[in-house]
Motif scaffolding. Structure first.
Motif, PDB file in Angstrom:
ATOM      1  N   GLU A 237       0.732  -1.282   0.091  1.00  0.00           N
ATOM      2  CA  GLU A 237      -0.170   0.102  -0.025  1.00  0.00           C
ATOM      3  C   GLU A 237       0.792   1.151   0.084  1.00  0.00           C
ATOM      4  O   GLU A 237       0.380   2.150  -0.596  1.00  0.00           O
ATOM      5  CB  GLU A 237      -0.975  -0.098   1.079  1.00  0.00           C
ATOM      6  N   ALA A 238       2.036   1.303   0.542  1.00  0.00           N
ATOM      7  CA  ALA A 238       2.839   2.420   0.846  1.00  0.00           C
ATOM      8  C   ALA A 238       3.626   2.645  -0.712  1.00  0.00           C
ATOM      9  O   ALA A 238       3.599   3.757  -1.256  1.00  0.00           O
ATOM     10  CB  ALA A 238       4.015   2.181   1.918  1.00  0.00           C
ATOM     11  N   LEU A 239       3.891   1.503  -1.181  1.00  0.00           N
ATOM     12  CA  LEU A 239       4.402   1.614  -2.573  1.00  0.00           C
ATOM     13  C   LEU A 239       3.256   2.049  -3.675  1.00  0.00           C
ATOM     14  O   LEU A 239       3.677   2.906  -4.487  1.00  0.00           O
ATOM     15  CB  LEU A 239       5.031   0.257  -3.162  1.00  0.00           C
ATOM     16  N   ASN A 240       2.146   1.571  -3.434  1.00  0.00           N
ATOM     17  CA  ASN A 240       1.172   1.857  -4.121  1.00  0.00           C
ATOM     18  C   ASN A 240       0.858   3.590  -4.077  1.00  0.00           C
ATOM     19  O   ASN A 240       0.879   4.299  -5.469  1.00  0.00           O
ATOM     20  CB  ASN A 240      -0.418   1.330  -3.999  1.00  0.00           C
ATOM     21  N   GLU A 241       0.957   4.164  -2.920  1.00  0.00           N
ATOM     22  CA  GLU A 241       0.909   5.480  -2.712  1.00  0.00           C
ATOM     23  C   GLU A 241       1.827   6.148  -3.438  1.00  0.00           C
ATOM     24  O   GLU A 241       2.029   7.365  -4.073  1.00  0.00           O
ATOM     25  CB  GLU A 241       0.532   5.839  -1.315  1.00  0.00           C
ATOM     26  N   ARG A 242       3.116   5.680  -3.219  1.00  0.00           N
ATOM     27  CA  ARG A 242       4.601   6.489  -3.643  1.00  0.00           C
ATOM     28  C   ARG A 242       4.469   6.427  -5.176  1.00  0.00           C
ATOM     29  O   ARG A 242       4.901   7.527  -5.825  1.00  0.00           O
ATOM     30  CB  ARG A 242       5.519   5.569  -3.040  1.00  0.00           C
ATOM     31  N   LEU A 243       4.104   5.376  -5.769  1.00  0.00           N
ATOM     32  CA  LEU A 243       4.050   5.291  -7.471  1.00  0.00           C
ATOM     33  C   LEU A 243       3.082   6.380  -7.792  1.00  0.00           C
ATOM     34  O   LEU A 243       3.313   6.825  -9.025  1.00  0.00           O
ATOM     35  CB  LEU A 243       3.612   4.003  -7.752  1.00  0.00           C
TER      36      LEU A 243
END
Length: 151
Positions: free
Chosen positions: A43-49
């Motif tokens: 989820e953190a990567l999803n937001e970051r991307l």
């Protein structure tokens, strides 16, 4: 046998380097699966991307978004490959040896060289990948953010 790379970050964090790796793969027409160690990290990567650059868009999704087969970049905490990816990027904390014979063109383990635990874990994974029959290569991040093969 697929190509197996260990990518040693020295200047950027994983979430800063990952978009460049993904953009390069997509430019080459490759689909990618990125595997993190937990759903929280996914989820953190999803937001970051979604937010890493104002001038760029990286098409991606996760199980939460549905239609995984339609995602050029698929984020997961599991060992699935629902988008038929040729490239699998493993983040620190994900066991690598299981992917030696998984049919990917390339598997890359991305780890932070400033984190002693991540470096020790990468060393253990290197040994496991070799024991599973692969001939991994080791790449170090350069000052310009590019990669240089060390061995």
């Amino acid at each position: 046998m697929n190509e197996f790379r260990f990518l040693h970050l020295e200047r950027r964090r994983i979430d800063q380097a990952l978009p460049d790796i993904l953009e390069e793969a997509l430019a080459a027409g490759k689909r990618v699966v990125v595997q993190a160690g937990s759903e929280e990290r996914v989820e953190a990567l999803n937001e970051r991307l979604w937010t890493y650059a104002d001038e760029s868009f990286l098409p991606h999704g996760s199980a939460r978004d549905g239609e995984p087969q339609a995602q050029p970049v698929y984020l997961t905490a599991g060992d699935d490959n629902p988008n038929g990816a040729a490239l699998r990027v493993l983040l620190s904390g994900v066991p690598a040896a299981a992917f030696v014979k998984a049919g990917y063109e390339r598997v890359a383990l991305l780890f932070d060289g400033r984190d002693e635990e991540a470096v020790a874990e990468a060393r253990r994974e290197w040994i496991a990948v070799k024991a599973a029959g692969a001939a991994p290569s080791y790449w170090r991040e350069g000052e310009d953010g590019g990669w240089a093969r060390v061995r």
